[in-house]
Enzyme design. Structure first.
Site, mmCIF file in Angstrom:
data_model
loop_
_atom_site.group_PDB
_atom_site.id
_atom_site.type_symbol
_atom_site.label_atom_id
_atom_site.label_comp_id
_atom_site.label_asym_id
_atom_site.label_seq_id
_atom_site.Cartn_x
_atom_site.Cartn_y
_atom_site.Cartn_z
ATOM 1 N N ARG A 291 0.822 -1.204 0.000
ATOM 2 C CA ARG A 291 0.000 0.000 0.000
ATOM 3 C C ARG A 291 0.861 1.263 0.000
ATOM 4 O O ARG A 291 0.514 2.266 -0.637
ATOM 5 C CB ARG A 291 -0.922 -0.017 1.225
ATOM 6 C CG ARG A 291 -1.993 1.056 1.228
ATOM 7 C CD ARG A 291 -2.947 0.889 0.081
ATOM 8 N NE ARG A 291 -4.033 1.873 0.144
ATOM 9 C CZ ARG A 291 -4.819 2.181 -0.867
ATOM 10 N NH1 ARG A 291 -4.652 1.585 -2.032
ATOM 11 N NH2 ARG A 291 -5.795 3.066 -0.722
ATOM 12 N N LYS A 327 -6.410 -0.283 3.537
ATOM 13 C CA LYS A 327 -7.544 -1.166 3.757
ATOM 14 C C LYS A 327 -7.336 -2.005 5.017
ATOM 15 O O LYS A 327 -6.318 -2.653 5.185
ATOM 16 C CB LYS A 327 -7.720 -2.092 2.543
ATOM 17 C CG LYS A 327 -8.930 -3.003 2.652
ATOM 18 C CD LYS A 327 -9.067 -3.863 1.412
ATOM 19 C CE LYS A 327 -10.261 -4.792 1.537
ATOM 20 N NZ LYS A 327 -10.413 -5.642 0.325
#
Length: 343
Positions: A291, A327
């Site tokens: 990420r 997330k």
């Protein structure tokens, strides 16, 4: 080689047979020509009797003379020795061929084992390859690691701007050739001793994935803990990759740029698959590092703030912190790496 040894062995056998035939001829000539009187005297002594009216000639016709049965014995002995010589020669040849074949098979097995070891070490980290070479089979293998540095490095504009499938680049093959050269240059960087704690995990398209801390401990100059070692080394590797891509751009007249993300923490490493084993790493640490790369900026290295705190004391400088949506984690603080101040 094989033909030379066979010819030499046959030559030795012929020489032995010739010498034996010469010896037999010599004995026969001795009995029948040069020293025949001695053998005649022997026969006369055997049949001679003062009180017997039988003549020597009469008795000679009835008996087998020494010269005759001596010649027969010599011929039989010669034939027996020649036959024995051929049998010994045949046995020696068979034994030699068997030993030679056994040695060749052993060499082939050693070469096969060596090649398998090389191939396995190219697929798996060294210590993992040694594990499988020791147990002799590929099966489920995993390791738990508490402090590992993970980095993702991608070239976003490779597929977005450079890659194309047309006649000019041979339907994309030439583009993939360029990508292969870039990845090969990154692999070459890992061969340097200062990066020996970094293990390449895999490449996904134009994304290069590495981890530090999966291999046996390596001390980085000036670092206090293992995780500091891994993070410092990853940052130095990120700088080296940026320098490498600049050189590639200079020589290929392209404008490739890296986008990188780094995180550290616990994860699981292991091998999956039996026929085509794949070494990989899993866990939140890996997901967050991915990420960091995907939400980062082209040309920069984005690092989680927890990792930045460990790097501050070693001269690395960062931009101001910012938030990244991850997330399952929500908003996470991260920073972009600037450089490292020489101590």
């Amino acid at each position: 080689g094989k033909a030379v040894v066979s010819t030499q062995s046959t030559g030795d056998h012929i020489i032995k047979d010739v010498l034996m035939v010469l010896a037999m001829v010599t004995y026969i000539v001795t009995m029948h020509v040069t020293h025949s009187d001695i053998f005649d005297a022997h026969d006369e002594f055997l049949v001679y009797s003062p009180n017997d009216n039988r003549t020597l000639e009469t008795e000679r016709k009835k008996m087998l003379l020494l010269k005759q049965y001596g010649t027969v014995y010599l011929l039989m002995l010669g034939l027996a020795l020649i036959s024995l010589g051929f049998e010994v020669e045949r046995t020696a040849r068979v034994d030699f061929q068997q030993r030679r074949q056994a040695a060749e098979k052993k060499d082939q097995m050693e070469d096969f084992k060596t090649n398998n070891g090389i191939l396995l070490r190219n697929l798996l980290p060294g210590h993992v390859a040694e594990h499988f070479m020791g147990c002799g089979k590929i099966g489920l293998y995993h390791e738990d690691h508490s402090n590992v540095g993970v980095m993702f490095a991608s070239i976003p504009n490779f597929f977005a701007e450079f890659y194309a499938e047309n006649d000019v680049n041979n339907n994309g093959i030439e583009c993939m050739r360029v990508l292969n050269e870039i990845i090969a240059d990154f692999d070459e960087l890992l061969e340097k001793p200062k990066f020996n704690c970094i293990e390449k995990i895999k490449t996904i398209g134009a994304t290069y994935m590495v981890a530090a801390g999966l291999t046996p401990k390596v001390v980085y100059d000036g670092c206090e803990t293992d995780v500091d070692t891994y993070l410092c080394t990853l940052c130095e590797f990120a700088f080296a990759m940026q320098d490498c891509i600049k050189r590639i751009n200079k020589h290929s007249f392209n404008n490739f740029q890296l986008r990188m993300g780094i995180n550290h923490g616990s994860l699981v490493a292991g091998v999956i698959g039996a026929t085509k084993p794949q070494y990989d790493i899993w866990g939140n640490t890996v997901n967050v590092a991915s990420r960091m790369e995907s939400t980062g900026k082209i040309g920069k290295v984005q690092i989680t703030e927890d990792s930045c705190h460990k790097l501050d004391r070693y001269g690395f400088r960062f931009e101001e912190p910012h938030f990244v949506q991850v997330k399952g984690k929500g908003n996470m603080r991260a920073r972009f790496l600037i450089d490292r101040v020489a101590s």
